[in-house]
Design a protein around this motif. Sequence first.
Motif, PDB file in Angstrom:
ATOM      1  N   ILE A   1       0.840  -1.208   0.000  1.00 47.61           N
ATOM      2  CA  ILE A   1       0.000   0.000   0.000  1.00 47.61           C
ATOM      3  C   ILE A   1       0.868   1.250   0.000  1.00 47.61           C
ATOM      4  CG2 ILE A   1      -1.751   1.294   1.264  1.00 47.61           C
ATOM      5  CD1 ILE A   1      -2.888  -1.250   0.156  1.00 47.61           C
ATOM      6  N   ALA A   2       1.923   1.250   0.787  1.00 52.26           N
ATOM      7  CA  ALA A   2       2.775   2.434   0.910  1.00 52.26           C
ATOM      8  C   ALA A   2       3.431   2.814  -0.406  1.00 52.26           C
ATOM      9  CB  ALA A   2       3.849   2.183   1.969  1.00 52.26           C
ATOM     10  N   ASP A   3       3.533   1.866  -1.331  1.00 52.75           N
ATOM     11  CA  ASP A   3       4.182   2.132  -2.613  1.00 52.75           C
ATOM     12  C   ASP A   3       3.200   2.531  -3.710  1.00 52.75           C
ATOM     13  OD1 ASP A   3       6.649   1.468  -1.507  1.00 52.75           O
ATOM     14  OD2 ASP A   3       6.408  -0.655  -1.993  1.00 52.75           O
ATOM     15  N   LEU A   4       1.927   2.611  -3.392  1.00 53.21           N
ATOM     16  CA  LEU A   4       0.922   2.925  -4.407  1.00 53.21           C
ATOM     17  C   LEU A   4       0.769   4.427  -4.647  1.00 53.21           C
ATOM     18  CD1 LEU A   4      -1.972   0.435  -3.510  1.00 53.21           C
ATOM     19  CD2 LEU A   4      -0.292   0.237  -5.354  1.00 53.21           C
ATOM     20  N   GLY A   5       1.173   5.233  -3.672  1.00 50.08           N
ATOM     21  CA  GLY A   5       0.996   6.672  -3.810  1.00 50.08           C
ATOM     22  C   GLY A   5      -0.435   7.122  -3.648  1.00 50.08           C
ATOM     23  N   VAL A   6      -1.191   6.413  -2.815  1.00 49.42           N
ATOM     24  CA  VAL A   6      -2.592   6.779  -2.585  1.00 49.42           C
ATOM     25  C   VAL A   6      -2.666   8.176  -1.978  1.00 49.42           C
ATOM     26  CG1 VAL A   6      -4.754   6.144  -1.460  1.00 49.42           C
ATOM     27  CG2 VAL A   6      -3.160   4.358  -2.214  1.00 49.42           C
ATOM     28  N   ARG A   7      -3.490   9.013  -2.565  1.00 52.50           N
ATOM     29  CA  ARG A   7      -3.624  10.382  -2.075  1.00 52.50           C
ATOM     30  C   ARG A   7      -4.933  10.539  -1.309  1.00 52.50           C
ATOM     31  NH1 ARG A   7      -1.975  12.047  -7.307  1.00 52.50           N
ATOM     32  NH2 ARG A   7      -4.018  12.960  -7.699  1.00 52.50           N
ATOM     33  N   VAL A   8      -4.834  11.047  -0.091  1.00 51.70           N
ATOM     34  CA  VAL A   8      -6.010  11.303   0.741  1.00 51.70           C
ATOM     35  C   VAL A   8      -6.061  12.793   1.038  1.00 51.70           C
ATOM     36  CG1 VAL A   8      -7.165  10.837   2.926  1.00 51.70           C
ATOM     37  CG2 VAL A   8      -5.884   9.008   1.775  1.00 51.70           C
ATOM     38  N   ASP A   9      -7.117  13.446   0.613  1.00 60.09           N
ATOM     39  CA  ASP A   9      -7.315  14.881   0.807  1.00 60.09           C
ATOM     40  C   ASP A   9      -8.299  15.077   1.963  1.00 60.09           C
ATOM     41  OD1 ASP A   9      -7.983  17.546   0.765  1.00 60.09           O
ATOM     42  OD2 ASP A   9      -8.420  17.632  -1.383  1.00 60.09           O
ATOM     43  N   PRO A  10      -7.815  15.515   3.146  1.00 58.57           N
ATOM     44  CA  PRO A  10      -8.713  15.668   4.295  1.00 58.57           C
ATOM     45  C   PRO A  10      -9.906  16.573   4.020  1.00 58.57           C
ATOM     46  CG  PRO A  10      -6.427  15.807   4.995  1.00 58.57           C
ATOM     47  CD  PRO A  10      -6.426  15.838   3.489  1.00 58.57           C
ATOM     48  N   GLU A  11      -9.693  17.628   3.229  1.00 62.73           N
ATOM     49  CA  GLU A  11     -10.799  18.532   2.937  1.00 62.73           C
ATOM     50  C   GLU A  11     -11.831  17.849   2.043  1.00 62.73           C
ATOM     51  OE1 GLU A  11     -13.315  21.734   2.972  1.00 62.73           O
ATOM     52  OE2 GLU A  11     -11.640  21.213   4.293  1.00 62.73           O
ATOM     53  N   ALA A  12     -11.368  17.027   1.113  1.00 60.15           N
ATOM     54  CA  ALA A  12     -12.301  16.280   0.269  1.00 60.15           C
ATOM     55  C   ALA A  12     -13.073  15.265   1.098  1.00 60.15           C
ATOM     56  CB  ALA A  12     -11.539  15.572  -0.860  1.00 60.15           C
ATOM     57  N   VAL A  13     -12.423  14.644   2.071  1.00 55.67           N
ATOM     58  CA  VAL A  13     -13.102  13.706   2.974  1.00 55.67           C
ATOM     59  C   VAL A  13     -14.194  14.432   3.753  1.00 55.67           C
ATOM     60  CG1 VAL A  13     -12.829  12.230   5.002  1.00 55.67           C
ATOM     61  CG2 VAL A  13     -11.129  12.152   3.161  1.00 55.67           C
ATOM     62  N   ARG A  14     -13.858  15.627   4.267  1.00 58.14           N
ATOM     63  CA  ARG A  14     -14.846  16.415   5.027  1.00 58.14           C
ATOM     64  C   ARG A  14     -16.025  16.781   4.144  1.00 58.14           C
ATOM     65  NH1 ARG A  14     -15.733  22.287   7.011  1.00 58.14           N
ATOM     66  NH2 ARG A  14     -14.496  22.970   5.243  1.00 58.14           N
ATOM     67  N   ARG A  15     -15.745  17.305   2.964  1.00 59.54           N
ATOM     68  CA  ARG A  15     -16.805  17.736   2.067  1.00 59.54           C
ATOM     69  C   ARG A  15     -17.707  16.563   1.679  1.00 59.54           C
ATOM     70  NH1 ARG A  15     -19.336  22.317   0.163  1.00 59.54           N
ATOM     71  NH2 ARG A  15     -21.024  21.059   0.965  1.00 59.54           N
ATOM     72  N   TYR A  16     -17.083  15.448   1.352  1.00 49.80           N
ATOM     73  CA  TYR A  16     -17.863  14.283   0.924  1.00 49.80           C
ATOM     74  C   TYR A  16     -18.788  13.812   2.042  1.00 49.80           C
ATOM     75  CZ  TYR A  16     -19.218   9.523   0.030  1.00 49.80           C
ATOM     76  OH  TYR A  16     -19.976   8.379  -0.097  1.00 49.80           O
ATOM     77  N   ASN A  17     -18.263  13.648   3.251  1.00 48.19           N
ATOM     78  CA  ASN A  17     -19.079  13.126   4.340  1.00 48.19           C
ATOM     79  C   ASN A  17     -20.222  14.059   4.701  1.00 48.19           C
ATOM     80  OD1 ASN A  17     -18.018  10.482   5.667  1.00 48.19           O
ATOM     81  ND2 ASN A  17     -16.183  11.622   5.127  1.00 48.19           N
ATOM     82  N   LEU A  18     -19.951  15.355   4.748  1.00 44.64           N
ATOM     83  CA  LEU A  18     -21.018  16.302   5.064  1.00 44.64           C
ATOM     84  C   LEU A  18     -22.090  16.297   3.970  1.00 44.64           C
ATOM     85  CD1 LEU A  18     -18.870  19.228   6.484  1.00 44.64           C
ATOM     86  CD2 LEU A  18     -20.610  17.935   7.748  1.00 44.64           C
ATOM     87  N   ASP A  19     -21.669  16.335   2.729  1.00 43.46           N
ATOM     88  CA  ASP A  19     -22.641  16.320   1.635  1.00 43.46           C
ATOM     89  C   ASP A  19     -23.443  15.025   1.627  1.00 43.46           C
ATOM     90  OD1 ASP A  19     -21.989  18.815   0.755  1.00 43.46           O
ATOM     91  OD2 ASP A  19     -20.716  18.151  -0.893  1.00 43.46           O
TER      92      ASP A  19
END
Length: 264
Positions: A130-148
């Motif tokens: 997993i660490a070599d995949l370069g997965v990007r997690v955007d905290p603001e996108a997580v917040r926006r998605y969950n609230l919406d």
Amino acid sequence: MISELTRTYLDAVDRALPGYVRGLYLVGSAVLDAWQPGVSDVDTVILTSRPAGTNDCAALADVHAGMPDSPHFDGVYLDPASARSWPDDQRVVPHAVNGTFTADRPCGELTPVLWLTLHRYGVPVRGPAIADLGVRVDPEAVRRYNLDNLRTYWQSSAATVRAAMTGLPADETVDAGLVSWYALGPARLHHTLAHGDVISKAAAGLYLATLFPGYADLAHRAIRWRTGAPERFTAADLSAALDSVDQVADDAWRRFGTGLSTSR
């Protein structure tokens, strides 16, 4: 059972499309220590060697059609370009949900929460760590998605069910899965907003009980039902679960919705 199912899938897809699947990663309940036989599906992220052509999609449809009926083997397919961008816009990509494969519809699983789960808890079955995949997690996108999602899906859906219940006797027996769905689902999103992490439905029930103690009994019964206990739920329980959706969503917006529109 999970290992056996993934082996069955890989054997079938490798026969049908040699070299096509270059990576397979478990996500969902299987990695959140919450997988329940007879209740949970097996959720995956699948990395491919090329974009899916017409023949590829036809072969994948046959592979998924040949998988066992239970548990469902579900997955999101990412071609090399998508696996570099980690899209969270629910675009059209090949995917299987509830055991049914489709390649021409938006994929509702492509959300910031999926990448958060993969990044934190994903388990490689095939492919790089997993660490070599370069997965990007955007905290603001997580917040926006969950609230919406709390507004546009959960509260909207709860309102529809509430309207359909008009005239239903309070002691009428209702579907336990429906009650559990509404009692446990929104609390998961609230927890992610509060803690930046992903939890299981069972853990969400405990969280709901702490957040709103008035729903503690309902939450614990929903948890017990998910573990196979013979719980009976009534229309009054469903009504309470729907009320909890609004309380959880409104509380989340009050706490975490700064700077975002609160219109429904």
